[in-house]
Design a protein around this motif. Structure first.
Motif, PDB file in Angstrom:
ATOM      1  N   ARG A 125       6.644  19.515  -4.725  1.00  0.00           N
ATOM      2  CA  ARG A 125       7.150  18.974  -5.993  1.00  0.00           C
ATOM      3  C   ARG A 125       6.225  17.863  -6.529  1.00  0.00           C
ATOM      4  N   PHE A 126       5.557  17.148  -5.610  1.00  0.00           N
ATOM      5  CA  PHE A 126       4.729  15.992  -5.999  1.00  0.00           C
ATOM      6  C   PHE A 126       3.325  16.126  -5.398  1.00  0.00           C
ATOM      7  N   LYS A 182       0.806  -1.227   0.000  1.00  0.00           N
ATOM      8  CA  LYS A 182       0.000   0.000   0.000  1.00  0.00           C
ATOM      9  C   LYS A 182       0.836   1.272   0.000  1.00  0.00           C
ATOM     10  N   GLY A 183       2.124   1.158   0.283  1.00  0.00           N
ATOM     11  CA  GLY A 183       2.956   2.346   0.329  1.00  0.00           C
ATOM     12  C   GLY A 183       4.400   1.981   0.579  1.00  0.00           C
ATOM     13  N   ASN A 242      16.312  15.503  -2.920  1.00  0.00           N
ATOM     14  CA  ASN A 242      17.169  15.057  -4.017  1.00  0.00           C
ATOM     15  C   ASN A 242      16.353  14.870  -5.306  1.00  0.00           C
ATOM     16  N   PRO A 243      16.674  15.616  -6.369  1.00  0.00           N
ATOM     17  CA  PRO A 243      15.927  15.477  -7.630  1.00  0.00           C
ATOM     18  C   PRO A 243      15.992  14.069  -8.216  1.00  0.00           C
ATOM     19  N   ALA A 244      17.033  13.309  -7.845  1.00  0.00           N
ATOM     20  CA  ALA A 244      17.179  11.955  -8.392  1.00  0.00           C
ATOM     21  C   ALA A 244      16.054  11.018  -7.938  1.00  0.00           C
ATOM     22  N   LEU A 245      15.286  11.419  -6.928  1.00  0.00           N
ATOM     23  CA  LEU A 245      14.181  10.585  -6.458  1.00  0.00           C
ATOM     24  C   LEU A 245      12.970  10.661  -7.383  1.00  0.00           C
ATOM     25  N   ALA A 246      12.925  11.647  -8.254  1.00  0.00           N
ATOM     26  CA  ALA A 246      11.709  11.932  -9.028  1.00  0.00           C
ATOM     27  C   ALA A 246      11.150  10.723  -9.795  1.00  0.00           C
ATOM     28  N   PRO A 247      11.970   9.937 -10.521  1.00  0.00           N
ATOM     29  CA  PRO A 247      11.387   8.795 -11.250  1.00  0.00           C
ATOM     30  C   PRO A 247      10.678   7.807 -10.322  1.00  0.00           C
ATOM     31  N   ALA A 248      11.293   7.525  -9.172  1.00  0.00           N
ATOM     32  CA  ALA A 248      10.683   6.587  -8.222  1.00  0.00           C
ATOM     33  C   ALA A 248       9.376   7.150  -7.668  1.00  0.00           C
ATOM     34  N   ILE A 249       9.364   8.444  -7.344  1.00  0.00           N
ATOM     35  CA  ILE A 249       8.144   9.037  -6.787  1.00  0.00           C
ATOM     36  C   ILE A 249       7.031   9.036  -7.832  1.00  0.00           C
ATOM     37  N   ARG A 250       7.387   9.307  -9.071  1.00  0.00           N
ATOM     38  CA  ARG A 250       6.370   9.246 -10.133  1.00  0.00           C
ATOM     39  C   ARG A 250       5.828   7.824 -10.290  1.00  0.00           C
ATOM     40  N   ALA A 251       6.714   6.829 -10.058  1.00  0.00           N
ATOM     41  CA  ALA A 251       6.257   5.426 -10.120  1.00  0.00           C
ATOM     42  C   ALA A 251       5.300   5.107  -8.963  1.00  0.00           C
ATOM     43  N   ILE A 274       3.241   7.279  -7.610  1.00  0.00           N
ATOM     44  CA  ILE A 274       1.980   7.933  -7.980  1.00  0.00           C
ATOM     45  C   ILE A 274       1.250   7.101  -9.043  1.00  0.00           C
ATOM     46  N   LYS A 275       1.988   6.641 -10.028  1.00  0.00           N
ATOM     47  CA  LYS A 275       1.392   5.846 -11.121  1.00  0.00           C
ATOM     48  C   LYS A 275       0.743   4.567 -10.588  1.00  0.00           C
ATOM     49  N   ASN A 276       1.384   3.955  -9.590  1.00  0.00           N
ATOM     50  CA  ASN A 276       0.891   2.702  -9.004  1.00  0.00           C
ATOM     51  C   ASN A 276      -0.053   2.924  -7.818  1.00  0.00           C
ATOM     52  N   ASP A 277      -0.425   4.177  -7.573  1.00  0.00           N
ATOM     53  CA  ASP A 277      -1.349   4.526  -6.488  1.00  0.00           C
ATOM     54  C   ASP A 277      -0.849   4.035  -5.126  1.00  0.00           C
ATOM     55  N   LEU A 278       0.450   4.219  -4.896  1.00  0.00           N
ATOM     56  CA  LEU A 278       1.048   3.868  -3.603  1.00  0.00           C
ATOM     57  C   LEU A 278       1.268   5.127  -2.780  1.00  0.00           C
TER      58      LEU A 278
END
Length: 280
Positions: free
Chosen positions: A156-157, A104-105, A121-130, A132-136
């Motif tokens: 940012r998110f 769930k998260g 850290n901007p490098a986290l962005a792809p993981a955070i977008r993932a 959001i995409k997976n509704d976690l």
């Protein structure tokens, strides 16, 4: 609304697995296996039907261990796991783990990281977008010193569902000296536009031994005032709770501290907020 009671934050672990860096033999109360059968009589005594189990080791192996425990246990409503959010393969890993219906998260252990601003850290962005995409969802394990960075991260998110663990761990045992920075930080987090939620958990651990309802009241009142019952969820933080309390004592204290609220507000705190936030 369901009248089901949910514990939004507890742990299972087995020290012999070897990846709990903080869990050492010196912590005698905690240094043993804690599993569903240990929790069952405690939660049943206070009519808690289901729980959210939160990671306690910064490894994917522990997340898989918790998902295995949860698979055939109806009392485990969901798992908040750990993923290396800054790793090159984080997106693939999130996509894979998200296929587990009880994930769930995720929770990075922000309080333990050497850099208080790691979350920026901007490098986290792809993981955070993932996520959001997976509704976690995202569990923020912070102290008040992390709040400025968490605000940057949240801005940012804006689509990310964020819950603040343990009321941002107020330093209750330090009394008035630590109050203001915590109280101001909570007000700032609660005012963020995406409507962060917060866990009514972990407060007993931050208090001095021998705490009472009166000790915790100013903190719970402030969380209620800023977040409101519809953005608060009760959690036991068991078995960490055993360091300075026990399941029934903390549950009873939380019930007393929220007893002035109407029934639907109490049900939000003791079940509905967690169910809606974590998609249980």
């Amino acid at each position: 609304m369901s009248a089901e009671r949910i514990d939004a934050h507890q742990h299972f672990w087995d020290p012999s697995r070897g990846d709990y860096g903080w869990l050492t033999p010196e912590l005698q109360t905690l240094y043993r296996v804690f599993g569903p059968n240990d929790l069952k009589p405690l939660r049943e005594a206070v009519h808690v039907a289901r729980t959210v189990v939160v990671q306690a080791a910064p490894t994917v192996d522990e997340t898989r261990y918790l998902l295995d425990l949860a698979r055939d246990d109806a009392s485990v409503a969901g798992i908040v796991g750990w993923v290396p959010l800054d790793a090159p393969d984080s997106v693939e890993l999130i996509d894979e783990l998200a296929r587990e219906p009880k994930l769930k998260g995720v929770r990075p252990m922000l309080q333990d990281l050497p850099d208080d601003r790691w979350i920026e850290n901007p490098a986290l962005a792809p993981a955070i977008r993932a996520l959001i995409k997976n509704d976690l969802a995202f569990d923020a394990l912070i102290f008040s010193r992390h709040i400025p960075s968490l605000k940057v991260f949240a801005a940012r998110f804006p689509e990310l569902r964020i819950v603040v663990d343990h009321g941002a761990k107020p330093q209750i045992k330090d009394g008035h000296a630590a109050w203001q920075s915590w109280a101001d930080g909570i007000a700032e987090l609660a005012a963020l536009p995406q409507g962060l939620v917060c866990k009514l958990s972990g407060l007993a651990t931050e208090a001095a031994p021998g705490w009472s309802v009166a000790t915790l009241k100013p903190y719970v009142d402030h969380l209620l005032d800023r977040f409101g019952p519809e953005r608060l969820m009760w959690g036991s933080d068991w078995p960490v709770l055993n360091l300075n309390g026990d399941y029934s004592h903390w549950f009873d204290a939380a019930r007393q501290l929220t007893s002035h609220l109407d029934a639907s507000a109490q049900q939000s705190i003791f079940g509905d907020t967690a169910r809606e936030f974590y998609r249980l």
